[in-house]
Design a protein around this motif. Sequence first.
Motif, mmCIF file in Angstrom:
data_model
loop_
_atom_site.group_PDB
_atom_site.id
_atom_site.type_symbol
_atom_site.label_atom_id
_atom_site.label_comp_id
_atom_site.label_asym_id
_atom_site.label_seq_id
_atom_site.Cartn_x
_atom_site.Cartn_y
_atom_site.Cartn_z
ATOM 1 N N ALA A 138 28.892 -10.736 -11.618
ATOM 2 C CA ALA A 138 29.830 -9.647 -11.865
ATOM 3 C C ALA A 138 29.158 -8.291 -11.641
ATOM 4 N N LEU A 139 27.922 -8.166 -12.062
ATOM 5 C CA LEU A 139 27.188 -6.912 -11.837
ATOM 6 C C LEU A 139 26.967 -6.675 -10.347
ATOM 7 N N LEU A 140 26.652 -7.720 -9.618
ATOM 8 C CA LEU A 140 26.458 -7.586 -8.176
ATOM 9 C C LEU A 140 27.746 -7.113 -7.502
ATOM 10 N N ALA A 141 28.876 -7.662 -7.930
ATOM 11 C CA ALA A 141 30.158 -7.281 -7.342
ATOM 12 C C ALA A 141 30.470 -5.808 -7.585
ATOM 13 N N GLU A 142 30.010 -5.279 -8.709
ATOM 14 C CA GLU A 142 30.243 -3.869 -9.018
ATOM 15 C C GLU A 142 29.458 -2.937 -8.107
ATOM 16 N N ILE A 143 28.289 -3.380 -7.660
ATOM 17 C CA ILE A 143 27.377 -2.501 -6.921
ATOM 18 C C ILE A 143 27.409 -2.742 -5.414
ATOM 19 N N HIS A 144 27.602 -3.989 -5.009
ATOM 20 C CA HIS A 144 27.476 -4.336 -3.583
ATOM 21 C C HIS A 144 28.471 -3.576 -2.709
ATOM 22 N N SER A 145 27.966 -3.038 -1.604
ATOM 23 C CA SER A 145 28.794 -2.401 -0.585
ATOM 24 C C SER A 145 27.982 -2.391 0.699
ATOM 25 N N ALA A 146 28.588 -1.948 1.789
ATOM 26 C CA ALA A 146 27.858 -1.857 3.052
ATOM 27 C C ALA A 146 26.682 -0.894 2.933
ATOM 28 N N ALA A 147 26.851 0.147 2.141
ATOM 29 C CA ALA A 147 25.787 1.148 1.976
ATOM 30 C C ALA A 147 24.752 0.719 0.945
ATOM 31 N N THR A 148 25.179 -0.100 -0.020
ATOM 32 C CA THR A 148 24.264 -0.554 -1.078
ATOM 33 C C THR A 148 24.351 -2.083 -1.198
ATOM 34 N N PRO A 149 23.812 -2.791 -0.209
ATOM 35 C CA PRO A 149 23.910 -4.256 -0.228
ATOM 36 C C PRO A 149 23.007 -4.873 -1.283
ATOM 37 N N VAL A 150 23.536 -5.846 -1.998
ATOM 38 C CA VAL A 150 22.737 -6.583 -2.982
ATOM 39 C C VAL A 150 23.394 -7.938 -3.204
ATOM 40 N N TYR A 151 22.566 -8.991 -3.280
ATOM 41 C CA TYR A 151 23.056 -10.355 -3.302
ATOM 42 C C TYR A 151 22.305 -11.182 -4.344
ATOM 43 N N LEU A 152 22.956 -12.268 -4.796
ATOM 44 C CA LEU A 152 22.265 -13.274 -5.587
ATOM 45 C C LEU A 152 21.389 -14.084 -4.637
ATOM 46 N N ALA A 153 20.097 -14.222 -4.965
ATOM 47 C CA ALA A 153 19.147 -14.854 -4.044
ATOM 48 C C ALA A 153 18.553 -16.150 -4.579
ATOM 49 N N ASN A 154 18.162 -16.177 -5.845
ATOM 50 C CA ASN A 154 17.514 -17.357 -6.425
ATOM 51 C C ASN A 154 18.171 -17.712 -7.751
ATOM 52 N N LEU A 155 18.436 -19.005 -7.922
ATOM 53 C CA LEU A 155 18.866 -19.534 -9.211
ATOM 54 C C LEU A 155 17.664 -20.295 -9.768
ATOM 55 N N ASN A 156 16.898 -19.628 -10.623
ATOM 56 C CA ASN A 156 15.651 -20.220 -11.103
ATOM 57 C C ASN A 156 15.819 -21.020 -12.382
ATOM 58 N N ALA A 157 16.691 -20.566 -13.253
ATOM 59 C CA ALA A 157 16.940 -21.231 -14.535
ATOM 60 C C ALA A 157 18.296 -20.751 -15.025
ATOM 61 N N ASP A 158 18.773 -21.311 -16.143
ATOM 62 C CA ASP A 158 20.098 -20.959 -16.636
ATOM 63 C C ASP A 158 20.225 -19.482 -16.963
ATOM 64 N N ASN A 159 19.101 -18.844 -17.283
ATOM 65 C CA ASN A 159 19.158 -17.421 -17.630
ATOM 66 C C ASN A 159 18.111 -16.611 -16.857
ATOM 67 N N GLN A 160 17.745 -17.117 -15.679
ATOM 68 C CA GLN A 160 16.780 -16.387 -14.853
ATOM 69 C C GLN A 160 17.221 -16.451 -13.398
ATOM 70 N N PHE A 161 17.499 -15.273 -12.832
ATOM 71 C CA PHE A 161 18.011 -15.182 -11.476
ATOM 72 C C PHE A 161 17.250 -14.099 -10.729
ATOM 73 N N VAL A 162 17.267 -14.190 -9.408
ATOM 74 C CA VAL A 162 16.653 -13.169 -8.571
ATOM 75 C C VAL A 162 17.719 -12.607 -7.655
ATOM 76 N N ILE A 163 17.744 -11.292 -7.532
ATOM 77 C CA ILE A 163 18.671 -10.632 -6.625
ATOM 78 C C ILE A 163 17.879 -10.012 -5.482
ATOM 79 N N ALA A 164 18.544 -9.791 -4.356
ATOM 80 C CA ALA A 164 17.890 -9.223 -3.178
ATOM 81 C C ALA A 164 18.796 -8.167 -2.562
#
Length: 311
Positions: A138-164
């Motif tokens: 949900a946070l990624l959806a709020e920020i992501h745009s063509a000018a400010t790209p950001v994506y979910l990259a790694n699902l490491n654990a139930d409460n640990q994620f990496v964005i790119a």
Amino acid sequence: MSSLWVFPGQGAQQTGMLQQLPDEQSVQRCLSEASAALDEDVLLFDSELALQSTRAVQLCLLIAGVAYARLLQAQGCEPDYLAGLSIGAYPAAVIAGSLAFDDAVRLVALRGQLMQDAYPEGYGMTAIIGLDQATVEALLAEIHSAATPVYLANLNADNQFVIAGSVEAMTSVAQRAKAGGAAAAKRLAVSVPSHCALLEQPAQTLAAALADVTVDAPRIRYLSGTTARPILSADKLRDDLAFNMCRVIDWRSTVQTAYERSVRLHIELPPGTVLTGLARKVFEQGTAIAFQGARLDSLVALSREEGRRNP
């Protein structure tokens, strides 16, 4: 019961990691083979300055992973399963008998250079700890745009994620994550936006290079870090190696798959211990241990004990 060897991804690199390799015949042969494949002295790749290069980082991770795995093999140890996070897929493929080491060295040199050239600055990856996946998305959806790209990259654990994505976008997500109760939002030592659509074009270029390289079906069971499933054919492995840079890594499910297949010994090849910490959240029974900081004879004893349980 069975064993799994895992190889870390970018961010695990450490200054001097090749200089600190054991002075063993199998290790020295590995260094010589890598230097010959590139016509460069690979021992120059692990200085603090050199490790600012994505190409050097990825080569160091490949070389160290294969060197330490061969050291275990020289002691009579063999895994039942192999898996690698991102660049870690390449040493896993070498140890699986699917990819010649010299070919892996040349491919990883190209892979790192392609990624580095595509995003020389202004991009990277950030770990978000303490939030669930839906909240992060949900946070990624709020920020992501063509000018400010950001994506979910790694699902490491139930409460640990990496964005790119772009530094600007990741900073905004990190600020909102902390405000929303995240325990931490930490930039990783990765200067490219891996495991997202931003690297689709470099992946296509790498796929073309892989088409000219001999790839065999794995002789040791190989788990994909993106699909979390075993790869049985050469063609699917070729695809996995080429495109894992632009696909989401589901490490949480990869480790879970191994555990569900009766893996009870998880050994993380150097450098680092992060994957061991993640595995311990899954391994309710058994042992998750990092080579780094452990005694070689202890690892050999654990491997032999597991082998006796899995004749």
